[in-house]
Scaffold this motif. Structure first.
Motif, PDB file in Angstrom:
ATOM      1  N   ARG A 199       0.822  -1.208   0.000  1.00 22.93           N
ATOM      2  CA  ARG A 199       0.000   0.000   0.000  1.00 22.93           C
ATOM      3  C   ARG A 199       0.856   1.258   0.000  1.00 22.93           C
ATOM      4  O   ARG A 199       0.568   2.232  -0.717  1.00 22.93           O
ATOM      5  CB  ARG A 199      -0.932  -0.018   1.209  1.00 22.93           C
ATOM      6  CG  ARG A 199      -2.004  -1.089   1.115  1.00 22.93           C
ATOM      7  CD  ARG A 199      -2.597  -1.425   2.468  1.00 22.93           C
ATOM      8  NE  ARG A 199      -3.273  -0.297   3.076  1.00 22.93           N
ATOM      9  CZ  ARG A 199      -3.600  -0.243   4.365  1.00 22.93           C
ATOM     10  NH1 ARG A 199      -3.307  -1.244   5.174  1.00 22.93           N
ATOM     11  NH2 ARG A 199      -4.231   0.800   4.846  1.00 22.93           N
ATOM     12  N   VAL A 200       1.919   1.244   0.782  1.00 22.79           N
ATOM     13  CA  VAL A 200       2.797   2.414   0.835  1.00 22.79           C
ATOM     14  C   VAL A 200       3.544   2.596  -0.480  1.00 22.79           C
ATOM     15  O   VAL A 200       3.731   3.719  -0.957  1.00 22.79           O
ATOM     16  CB  VAL A 200       3.772   2.306   2.029  1.00 22.79           C
ATOM     17  CG1 VAL A 200       4.861   3.367   1.957  1.00 22.79           C
ATOM     18  CG2 VAL A 200       3.001   2.433   3.337  1.00 22.79           C
ATOM     19  N   ASP A 201       3.974   1.495  -1.094  1.00 19.85           N
ATOM     20  CA  ASP A 201       4.620   1.588  -2.406  1.00 19.85           C
ATOM     21  C   ASP A 201       3.679   2.228  -3.421  1.00 19.85           C
ATOM     22  O   ASP A 201       4.077   3.076  -4.223  1.00 19.85           O
ATOM     23  CB  ASP A 201       5.029   0.196  -2.902  1.00 19.85           C
ATOM     24  CG  ASP A 201       6.298  -0.313  -2.252  1.00 19.85           C
ATOM     25  OD1 ASP A 201       7.014   0.491  -1.639  1.00 19.85           O
ATOM     26  OD2 ASP A 201       6.566  -1.524  -2.372  1.00 19.85           O
ATOM     27  N   LEU A 232       1.821   7.320  -6.459  1.00 19.51           N
ATOM     28  CA  LEU A 232       0.804   8.341  -6.702  1.00 19.51           C
ATOM     29  C   LEU A 232       1.291   9.721  -6.271  1.00 19.51           C
ATOM     30  O   LEU A 232       1.015  10.726  -6.932  1.00 19.51           O
ATOM     31  CB  LEU A 232      -0.485   7.975  -5.968  1.00 19.51           C
ATOM     32  CG  LEU A 232      -1.229   6.741  -6.492  1.00 19.51           C
ATOM     33  CD1 LEU A 232      -2.400   6.393  -5.579  1.00 19.51           C
ATOM     34  CD2 LEU A 232      -1.717   6.971  -7.918  1.00 19.51           C
ATOM     35  N   LEU A 233       2.012   9.770  -5.165  1.00 17.21           N
ATOM     36  CA  LEU A 233       2.532  11.051  -4.686  1.00 17.21           C
ATOM     37  C   LEU A 233       3.570  11.625  -5.636  1.00 17.21           C
ATOM     38  O   LEU A 233       3.602  12.828  -5.902  1.00 17.21           O
ATOM     39  CB  LEU A 233       3.143  10.884  -3.292  1.00 17.21           C
ATOM     40  CG  LEU A 233       2.176  10.569  -2.161  1.00 17.21           C
ATOM     41  CD1 LEU A 233       2.948  10.180  -0.904  1.00 17.21           C
ATOM     42  CD2 LEU A 233       1.259  11.756  -1.872  1.00 17.21           C
ATOM     43  N   ALA A 234       4.418  10.765  -6.167  1.00 17.53           N
ATOM     44  CA  ALA A 234       5.523  11.230  -7.007  1.00 17.53           C
ATOM     45  C   ALA A 234       5.095  11.514  -8.435  1.00 17.53           C
ATOM     46  O   ALA A 234       5.636  12.422  -9.080  1.00 17.53           O
ATOM     47  CB  ALA A 234       6.655  10.198  -6.997  1.00 17.53           C
ATOM     48  N   GLU A 235       4.125  10.753  -8.928  1.00 18.05           N
ATOM     49  CA  GLU A 235       3.832  10.797 -10.358  1.00 18.05           C
ATOM     50  C   GLU A 235       2.508  11.481 -10.707  1.00 18.05           C
ATOM     51  O   GLU A 235       2.226  11.676 -11.889  1.00 18.05           O
ATOM     52  CB  GLU A 235       3.822   9.372 -10.922  1.00 18.05           C
ATOM     53  CG  GLU A 235       5.112   8.606 -10.689  1.00 18.05           C
ATOM     54  CD  GLU A 235       6.302   9.226 -11.383  1.00 18.05           C
ATOM     55  OE1 GLU A 235       6.099   9.885 -12.424  1.00 18.05           O
ATOM     56  OE2 GLU A 235       7.427   9.062 -10.887  1.00 18.05           O
ATOM     57  N   THR A 236       1.685  11.810  -9.709  1.00 21.66           N
ATOM     58  CA  THR A 236       0.400  12.428  -9.993  1.00 21.66           C
ATOM     59  C   THR A 236       0.184  13.627  -9.072  1.00 21.66           C
ATOM     60  O   THR A 236       0.944  13.852  -8.132  1.00 21.66           O
ATOM     61  CB  THR A 236      -0.762  11.434  -9.784  1.00 21.66           C
ATOM     62  OG1 THR A 236      -0.999  11.249  -8.374  1.00 21.66           O
ATOM     63  CG2 THR A 236      -0.465  10.085 -10.426  1.00 21.66           C
ATOM     64  N   GLN A 285       1.061   6.389   9.057  1.00 21.75           N
ATOM     65  CA  GLN A 285       1.697   5.152   8.609  1.00 21.75           C
ATOM     66  C   GLN A 285       2.783   5.428   7.575  1.00 21.75           C
ATOM     67  O   GLN A 285       3.855   4.815   7.609  1.00 21.75           O
ATOM     68  CB  GLN A 285       0.636   4.217   7.999  1.00 21.75           C
ATOM     69  CG  GLN A 285      -0.344   3.652   9.003  1.00 21.75           C
ATOM     70  CD  GLN A 285       0.226   2.438   9.723  1.00 21.75           C
ATOM     71  OE1 GLN A 285       1.430   2.322   9.937  1.00 21.75           O
ATOM     72  NE2 GLN A 285      -0.644   1.525  10.112  1.00 21.75           N
ATOM     73  N   PHE A 286       2.513   6.329   6.653  1.00 25.13           N
ATOM     74  CA  PHE A 286       3.499   6.639   5.620  1.00 25.13           C
ATOM     75  C   PHE A 286       4.762   7.212   6.250  1.00 25.13           C
ATOM     76  O   PHE A 286       5.882   6.829   5.887  1.00 25.13           O
ATOM     77  CB  PHE A 286       2.893   7.629   4.625  1.00 25.13           C
ATOM     78  CG  PHE A 286       3.725   7.833   3.384  1.00 25.13           C
ATOM     79  CD1 PHE A 286       3.537   7.030   2.274  1.00 25.13           C
ATOM     80  CD2 PHE A 286       4.698   8.826   3.327  1.00 25.13           C
ATOM     81  CE1 PHE A 286       4.311   7.208   1.122  1.00 25.13           C
ATOM     82  CE2 PHE A 286       5.464   9.011   2.197  1.00 25.13           C
ATOM     83  CZ  PHE A 286       5.277   8.198   1.095  1.00 25.13           C
ATOM     84  N   THR A 316       6.606  12.779   5.815  1.00 25.46           N
ATOM     85  CA  THR A 316       5.175  12.842   5.561  1.00 25.46           C
ATOM     86  C   THR A 316       4.889  12.725   4.063  1.00 25.46           C
ATOM     87  O   THR A 316       5.775  12.962   3.237  1.00 25.46           O
ATOM     88  CB  THR A 316       4.595  14.174   6.062  1.00 25.46           C
ATOM     89  OG1 THR A 316       5.135  15.237   5.283  1.00 25.46           O
ATOM     90  CG2 THR A 316       4.915  14.395   7.534  1.00 25.46           C
ATOM     91  N   PRO A 317       3.653  12.385   3.703  1.00 27.74           N
ATOM     92  CA  PRO A 317       3.325  12.346   2.276  1.00 27.74           C
ATOM     93  C   PRO A 317       3.584  13.680   1.578  1.00 27.74           C
ATOM     94  O   PRO A 317       4.069  13.692   0.435  1.00 27.74           O
ATOM     95  CB  PRO A 317       1.830  11.994   2.275  1.00 27.74           C
ATOM     96  CG  PRO A 317       1.630  11.223   3.539  1.00 27.74           C
ATOM     97  CD  PRO A 317       2.549  11.868   4.534  1.00 27.74           C
ATOM     98  N   SER A 318       3.293  14.782   2.242  1.00 32.35           N
ATOM     99  CA  SER A 318       3.513  16.100   1.622  1.00 32.35           C
ATOM    100  C   SER A 318       4.979  16.349   1.345  1.00 32.35           C
ATOM    101  O   SER A 318       5.362  16.808   0.257  1.00 32.35           O
ATOM    102  CB  SER A 318       2.945  17.203   2.513  1.00 32.35           C
ATOM    103  OG  SER A 318       1.544  17.103   2.628  1.00 32.35           O
TER     104      SER A 318
END
Length: 256
Positions: free
Chosen positions: A204-206, A211-215, A237-238, A245-247
Motif C-alpha cells: 500500500r505504501v509503495d 501516486l505522490l511522485a507521479e500524480t 503510517q506513511f 510525511t506524504p507532503s
C-alpha cells in the motif's frame, strides 16, 4: 564495473550514466547473490555486475553491454523482461518485489525477487532503469512456497487495483496464496522477512509513493486509493515507514 562499460558510449548510454551515482554503481559489484543491471531507454544494457553475467551465456561484461534481453535470454524470459521494462519506462512507476523464475546457464531454474526503478535526469526525464534481482536460494524456499508467494503478491496488487478500501484478513491472504494461515505466516517470513500484514502495508505504501511522485492526486484521495482509513492515518503510517510525511515526500520527488 566501470572499466568493462567503457564501450557504452552511444548517446542513450551516456545520458543514463550521467544520471547514475558512481558510488551506487561501484557498490553493485560487491553483491554476491544479487543480479544488477542498468538499461538505457532503448532497452540496451549499459552496466551489469558479475552475478548478472553468470546468468547469461557470456563470459564477460563486454559480451553483455550494448545488447538487449532478446540477445541473451530464452524468448519467454526476454519477452517478460522487455514488457516489464517498457512499463517502467512508460509510466515512470517502479516495479517492486516481482517474483521470477530465472533459468541459470547450465543449471536448474531459480527463484529471484526483482525490483526495477526508473532513472531520471535532474529535469525529470526518464533515461533508463536500474534492476536488481535477489537470488532466493539463501532463503531455502521450495518451489511450492515461491508459487504461493507469487499468487499472493499478484492478488494483493489486484486488490489494490479494484477494492483498496476493503480489508484483507489473514484468511483472505491465505486464500490468495492457496495455503493455510499458519503456512502463509511461515512462507511470507521466509521469503520477504515480513509478516503477511506487513507485506500488505508495504504494498500500500509503495502504491501511495507512486501516486505522490507521479500524480497530483490530493492526499485524501491517495489515502482512499491505497486502502487507508483516512488521510491522518495514511500520514501517520506513511511517515512511520518512510521517515517523511506524504507532503514532504511529494515535494522532494518533484524536486528530484
Amino acid at each position: 564495473m566501470a572499466r568493462e562499460s567503457d564501450n557504452a558510449t552511444w548517446p542513450e548510454a551516456e545520458a543514463l550514466l550521467a544520471a547514475l551515482s558512481p558510488a551506487m554503481v561501484a557498490l553493485m559489484d560487491e553483491l554476491s547473490a544479487v543480479m544488477f543491471c542498468a538499461k538505457d531507454a532503448t532497452g540496451r544494457y549499459v552496466l551489469v555486475n558479475e552475478v548478472f553475467v553468470r546468468r547469461t551465456h557470456e563470459r564477460s561484461r563486454r559480451g553483455v553491454v550494448g545488447r538487449r534481453a532478446r540477445d541473451l535470454f530464452v524468448p519467454d524470459l526476454a519477452e517478460r523482461y522487455e514488457a516489464q521494462d517498457a512499463e517502467v519506462l512508460r509510466t515512470g512507476r517502479p516495479l517492486r518485489g516481482e517474483l521470477e523464475l530465472i533459468r541459470r546457464s547450465g543449471g536448474a531454474p531459480g527463484w529471484f525477487l526483482t525490483s526495477k526503478l526508473p532513472v531520471r535526469t535532474p529535469g525529470g526525464a526518464v533515461v533508463g532503469l536500474v534492476s536488481v534481482s535477489q537470488d532466493l536460494r539463501s532463503q531455502d524456499a521450495d518451489d511450492a512456497t515461491m508459487d504461493a508467494m507469487s499468487r499472493l503478491v499478484a492478488g494483493v496488487q489486484a486488490h489494490l487495483d479494484t477494492t483498496p478500501s476493503a480489508p484483507l484478513t489473514v484468511a483472505d491472504l491465505a486464500a490468495l496464496a492457496g495455503c493455510s494461515p499458519d503456512a502463509l505466516e511461515r512462507r511470507v517470513r521466509r521469503v520477504f522477512g515480513l509478516s503477511p500484514r506487513q507485506l500488505v502495508l508495504r504494498s500500500r505504501v509503495d502504491r501511495a509513493a507512486h501516486l505522490l511522485a507521479e500524480t497530483t492526486t490530493p492526499l485524501a484521495e491517495v489515502a482512499a486509493a491505497t486502502g487507508f482509513y483516512d488521510q491522518p492515518s495514511f500520514t501517520r503510517q506513511f511517515a512511520r515507514l518512510t521517515g517523511e510525511t506524504p507532503s514532504s515526500f511529494r515535494r522532494r520527488a518533484r524536486r528530484a
